[in-house]
Design an enzyme around this catalytic site. Structure first.
Site, mmCIF file in Angstrom:
data_model
loop_
_atom_site.group_PDB
_atom_site.id
_atom_site.type_symbol
_atom_site.label_atom_id
_atom_site.label_comp_id
_atom_site.label_asym_id
_atom_site.label_seq_id
_atom_site.Cartn_x
_atom_site.Cartn_y
_atom_site.Cartn_z
ATOM 1 N N HIS A 113 2.192 -37.485 10.514
ATOM 2 C CA HIS A 113 0.781 -37.732 10.190
ATOM 3 C C HIS A 113 0.626 -39.048 9.426
ATOM 4 C CE1 HIS A 113 -3.361 -36.837 8.890
ATOM 5 N NE2 HIS A 113 -2.982 -37.333 7.721
ATOM 6 N N GLU A 114 1.502 -39.283 8.447
ATOM 7 C CA GLU A 114 1.426 -40.538 7.693
ATOM 8 C C GLU A 114 1.749 -41.730 8.586
ATOM 9 O OE1 GLU A 114 0.020 -40.497 4.931
ATOM 10 O OE2 GLU A 114 0.053 -38.319 4.768
ATOM 11 N N HIS A 140 -1.303 -42.923 10.266
ATOM 12 C CA HIS A 140 -2.101 -43.893 9.508
ATOM 13 C C HIS A 140 -1.534 -45.300 9.653
ATOM 14 C CE1 HIS A 140 -4.802 -41.050 7.754
ATOM 15 N NE2 HIS A 140 -3.856 -40.390 7.107
ATOM 16 N N HIS A 196 -3.417 -48.559 11.204
ATOM 17 C CA HIS A 196 -3.491 -49.856 10.520
ATOM 18 C C HIS A 196 -3.009 -50.983 11.431
ATOM 19 C CE1 HIS A 196 -2.035 -52.656 7.082
ATOM 20 N NE2 HIS A 196 -3.293 -52.904 7.371
#
Length: 260
Positions: free
Chosen positions: A126-127, A130, A134
Site C-alpha cells: 500500500h505504501e 503512494h 508520486h
C-alpha cells in the site's frame, strides 16, 4: 387570573434566558443534544479502528508462501514499477507506516518491516502504491500534498476563532464564528481529498502484488481484507469530521442569524 399572569411572566423570563445563551438552545438547560453527533462519530471511528486492528492481527499470523518480508516486498514492487530513488527504511511503532514524497522515503513499522505475513506485505505494498502515485504524478495526491498546510491552518484556527467569537457580541461575533466554521471546513475537505488517494494506493498495491507474484490468489483475498479494513478507518475519520462540522453549523448558525 393572577396565577396565569405569573406563569406567563415565568415562561417569558425562561425564554429570555434561553435566547441569551452563548449559542443556540438545544435540550433542557445544560443538555446539548448535538453531542449525539460527537458520540456517533466517536463510535464510528472506534468500530473502524477495532476492525482494522482485528483484521491485521488475524492475518499477521498468516505467513506468505513467498516468505518475503514487508521490506523485501516493498523493494521488489518499487523495482518492478521502475522506481529506483525511493529508500525503504525501518521506523519504530505499530502501523506507523507511511511514504514521504518530500525526501522519497518509504517507512515501514516494526509490525511490517521484518514480518513475512500477508498483512505486512499488504501494508508495505500500500505504501508502495503512494510512491507509484508520486512517480506518476497522480493528481489527487498532488492536490492533497498542496492542501496539507491549508488544512493544518484550518484545524489550528477553527476552535480559537469560534471561542473568541463567543466572547464578543454583535457582528464581530458572527464574523469570527463563521470564520471558525470555514476553517474547520478546510480540515474536513482535506479528509475527503484523502479518500481517493488511499483507495487508489490500495488498488495499485493489489495490482502489483498480483503482477509480481509476491502473493498467490488466496493470499490476495486475505490482503484485500486488510487493506479494506484500513481504508474504512479513513472513511470513518471523514464521517466523524463531517458530523462535527454539522454540529458546529447547528450550534452556531442560529447565533449568526440572531446577531445580524
Amino acid at each position: 387570573m393572577s396565577c396565569n399572569i405569573q406563569v406567563k411572566k415565568l415562561c417569558g423570563t425562561q425564554q429570555k434566558e434561553v435566547n441569551d445563551m452563548p449559542y443556540g438552545y438545544y435540550g433542557f438547560y445544560w443538555m446539548d443534544y448535538t453531542y449525539i453527533f460527537v458520540i456517533i462519530g466517536a463510535v464510528i471511528c472506534l468500530i473502524a479502528s477495532a476492525g482494522m486492528n482485528s483484521t491485521f492481527s488475524r492475518y499477521q499470523r498468516v505467513r506468505s508462501m513467498s516468505g518475503m518480508t514487508g521490506a523485501m516486498a516493498a523493494e521488489r514492487i518499487l523495482r518492478d514499477a521502475g522506481i529506483h530513488d525511493v529508500q525503504v527504511q525501518h521506523i519504530q511503532g505499530n502501523l506507523t507506516d507511511h511514504y514521504n514524497p518530500m525526501n522519497k522515503t518509504l517507512s515501514l513499522s516494526d509490525s511490517v518491516y521484518n514480518s513475512t505475513s500477508v498483512a505486512a506485505v499488504g501494508v508495505a505494498a500500500h505504501e508502495c502504491g503512494h510512491a507509484i502515485q508520486h512517480a506518476k504524478g497522480y493528481v489527487p495526491l498532488r492536490v492533497r500534498g498542496a492542501f496539507v498546510p491549508i488544512a493544518n491552518i484550518g484545524s489550528n484556527l477553527a476552535w480559537p476563532l469560534i471561542i473568541i467569537g463567543l466572547i464578543f457580541r454583535g457582528s464581530m461575533s458572527s464574523v469570527l464564528i463563521q470564520a471558525g466554521i470555514i476553517m474547520f471546513s478546510l480540515a474536513v475537505l482535506f479528509q475527503l481529498i484523502t479518500l481517493p488517494v488511499e483507495f487508489n494506493a490500495s488498488h495499485r498495491a493489489m495490482q502489483e502484488l498480483e503482477h509480481t507474484g509476491i502473493l498467490g490468489s488466496a493470499e490476495l483475498k486475505d490482503t484485500r481484507k486488510v487493506l479494506t479494513a484500513a481504508a474504512m478507518t479513513y472513511v470513518a475519520s471523514a464521517a466523524s469530521m463531517i458530523l462535527q462540522l454539522l454540529r458546529l453549523i447547528i450550534l452556531f448558525g442560529g447565533r449568526s442569524r440572531d446577531d445580524n
